[in-house]
Design an enzyme around this catalytic site. Structure first.
Site, short mmCIF file in Angstrom:
data_model
loop_
_atom_site.label_atom_id
_atom_site.label_comp_id
_atom_site.label_asym_id
_atom_site.label_seq_id
_atom_site.Cartn_x
_atom_site.Cartn_y
_atom_site.Cartn_z
N ASN A 41 15.64 -7.91 -0.32
CA ASN A 41 14.98 -9.13 0.21
C ASN A 41 14.02 -9.73 -0.82
O ASN A 41 13.95 -10.95 -0.99
CB ASN A 41 14.16 -8.81 1.47
CG ASN A 41 15.01 -8.34 2.64
OD1 ASN A 41 16.22 -8.56 2.66
ND2 ASN A 41 14.39 -7.69 3.62
N GLU B 181 11.36 2.26 -0.22
CA GLU B 181 12.59 2.56 0.54
C GLU B 181 13.65 3.22 -0.34
O GLU B 181 14.83 3.22 0.00
CB GLU B 181 13.16 1.30 1.19
CG GLU B 181 12.37 0.91 2.43
CD GLU B 181 12.97 -0.24 3.21
OE1 GLU B 181 12.65 -0.35 4.41
OE2 GLU B 181 13.74 -1.04 2.64
N ASN C 132 0.24 -3.83 3.64
CA ASN C 132 -0.29 -4.51 4.82
C ASN C 132 -1.35 -3.58 5.41
O ASN C 132 -1.65 -2.53 4.83
CB ASN C 132 0.83 -4.90 5.80
CG ASN C 132 1.53 -3.68 6.41
OD1 ASN C 132 1.02 -2.56 6.38
ND2 ASN C 132 2.72 -3.89 6.95
N LEU D 136 -2.23 -9.75 5.58
CA LEU D 136 -2.88 -9.72 6.90
C LEU D 136 -2.09 -10.52 7.93
O LEU D 136 -2.65 -11.11 8.84
CB LEU D 136 -4.30 -10.30 6.78
CG LEU D 136 -5.21 -9.65 5.73
CD1 LEU D 136 -6.47 -10.49 5.50
CD2 LEU D 136 -5.59 -8.24 6.15
N ALA E 105 -0.44 -13.35 9.96
CA ALA E 105 -0.71 -14.79 10.09
C ALA E 105 -2.03 -15.20 9.43
O ALA E 105 -2.25 -16.39 9.15
CB ALA E 105 -0.74 -15.16 11.57
N ASP F 32 10.86 -15.15 13.74
CA ASP F 32 11.20 -13.75 13.43
C ASP F 32 10.38 -13.34 12.20
O ASP F 32 10.53 -13.93 11.13
CB ASP F 32 12.72 -13.67 13.13
CG ASP F 32 13.19 -12.27 12.79
OD1 ASP F 32 12.36 -11.36 12.68
OD2 ASP F 32 14.42 -12.09 12.63
N GLY G 208 6.85 -9.92 4.65
CA GLY G 208 6.20 -9.21 3.55
C GLY G 208 7.05 -9.27 2.28
O GLY G 208 6.52 -9.32 1.16
N ASP G 209 8.35 -9.30 2.46
CA ASP G 209 9.24 -9.35 1.29
C ASP G 209 9.18 -10.73 0.64
O ASP G 209 9.16 -10.84 -0.60
CB ASP G 209 10.67 -9.02 1.71
CG ASP G 209 10.74 -7.63 2.34
OD1 ASP G 209 9.93 -6.78 1.95
OD2 ASP G 209 11.57 -7.42 3.23
N GLY H 24 16.25 -13.43 10.73
CA GLY H 24 16.84 -12.60 9.68
C GLY H 24 15.85 -12.29 8.57
O GLY H 24 14.73 -12.81 8.55
O1 RIB Z 1 10.95 -5.82 5.35
C1 RIB Z 1 12.03 -6.06 6.20
C2 RIB Z 1 13.12 -5.07 5.89
O2 RIB Z 1 12.68 -3.79 6.25
C3 RIB Z 1 14.38 -5.28 6.67
O3 RIB Z 1 15.28 -6.14 6.02
C4 RIB Z 1 14.90 -3.86 6.86
O4 RIB Z 1 16.09 -3.62 6.18
C5 RIB Z 1 13.80 -2.96 6.36
O5 RIB Z 1 14.05 -2.50 5.12
#
Ligand code: RIB
Length: 302
Positions: free
Chosen positions: A44, A141, A185, A219, A221, A244, A249-250, A285
């Site tokens: 992302n 991750e 965060n 933080l 919003a 959504d 964060g990404d 998404g």
């Molecule tokens: O930061 C959102 C992401 O966290 C999602 O796309 C999910 O795959 C998790 O990795």
């Protein structure tokens, strides 16, 4: 010249269910919609940086399965260089079942699979590209030893590093010290600090071990807060209609990487990253909701 960003991290197939409210433990609720889409914090952030105009290379690992096709289709469409992504015949592509309620809030489970088996050789293969990058970005991750190895490699090559310590985990101080910018965060900050009783500034300050290291605490919003030696400053976000919050964060981290690589001053960089995150929550998404440069520039100029 375009900013050059290397992202080391995860790809997950996001299996997202939208519902009015989250179920309680043991309860079944009806969902309104279901989407299978591209996600994973690393991928992302790579897509976010590419959509914001950077030249992006991604280092990670996927399985030899159908979910990996989602990744390659996305990276090809977004112009993300995936030549350093390993293909794992023993472990499946990461998956993330996600619940999103009517306020846009989410709950996520990540099953890392192949992400957890990134190899040193995949990072070594990208050494030249890392050396030529303006910024290297990592998250949590993938296997933590490879997060540290990637950050070490970047530091050795004189490349600036951002560590987005997500999802929350306690990390050794040696790993934290490899990040020029730490972007937790509030939950991640609490976990890293190991103390729930302190305020954001004190907790963030406790993570910094070098005079040139900077914490940027997101933080939601409210925007983000810079904490650096001699400085603590909140940078507010933009008001938007939330659909959504997955991937906000990404979008922020991808935006921050591009802004820093382009030489923006820190506060301006945070406004840019805040705008990217704000726009991302207006669409469903994760990767699909990351905004394009023109929209971020327009929001910043508003
Ligand atoms: O930061 C959102 C992401 O966290 C999602 O796309 C999910 O795959 C998790 O990795």
């Amino acid at each position: 010249m375009r900013a050059k960003i290397v992202v080391v991290g995860s790809f997950n197939a996001d299996l997202t269910s939208y519902m009015q409210r989250m179920p309680r433990p043991g309860e079944t609720v009806h969902g309104d919609a279901f989407i299978t889409g591209a996600g994973g914090k690393g991928s992302n952030q790579a897509v976010a940086a590419a959509r914001l105009g950077a030249e992006v290379a991604f280092i990670g690992r996927v399985g030899a399965d159908v979910f990996a096709n989602l990744a390659y289709e996305l990276w090809d469409a977004e112009g993300v260089n995936h030549q350093f992504v390993g293909r794992d015949s023993e472990h499946a592509t990461g998956v993330a079942p996600i619940l999103v309620d009517s306020s846009g809030e989410n709950m996520i489970v990540v099953v890392l699979g192949a992400n957890n088996h990134v190899q040193k050789s995949e990072i070594d293969a990208a050494r030249e590209v890392i050396a030529a990058a303006d910024v290297l970005v990592a998250q949590l991750e993938i296997n933590y030893d490879m997060v540290a190895y990637a950050l070490e490699t970047a530091k050795e090559l004189g490349v600036r590093t951002i560590l987005n310590p997500a999802p929350a985990a306690a990390l050794p101080p040696e790993t934290l010290a490899l990040a020029d910018y730490l972007t937790p965060n509030e939950i991640e900050l609490e976990t890293l600090a190991g103390d729930t009783s302190t305020d954001v500034e004190t907790a963030a300050r406790g993570l910094l071990t070098r005079p040139d290291q900077i914490a940027v605490v997101t933080l939601g919003a409210q925007g983000a807060q810079i904490v650096a030696p001699g400085l603590s400053k909140a940078v507010p976000s933009y008001e938007v209609d939330v659909v959504d919050t997955t991937g906000a964060g990404d979008a922020f981290n991808g935006g921050l990487a591009v802004a820093l690589a382009e030489g923006m001053a820190l506060e301006e960089a945070l406004r840019f990253a805040n705008a990217a995150a704000a726009l991302s929550v207006t669409k469903p998404g994760a990767a699909p909701s990351t905004p394009y440069r023109a929209d971020v520039d327009a929001l910043c100029a508003r």
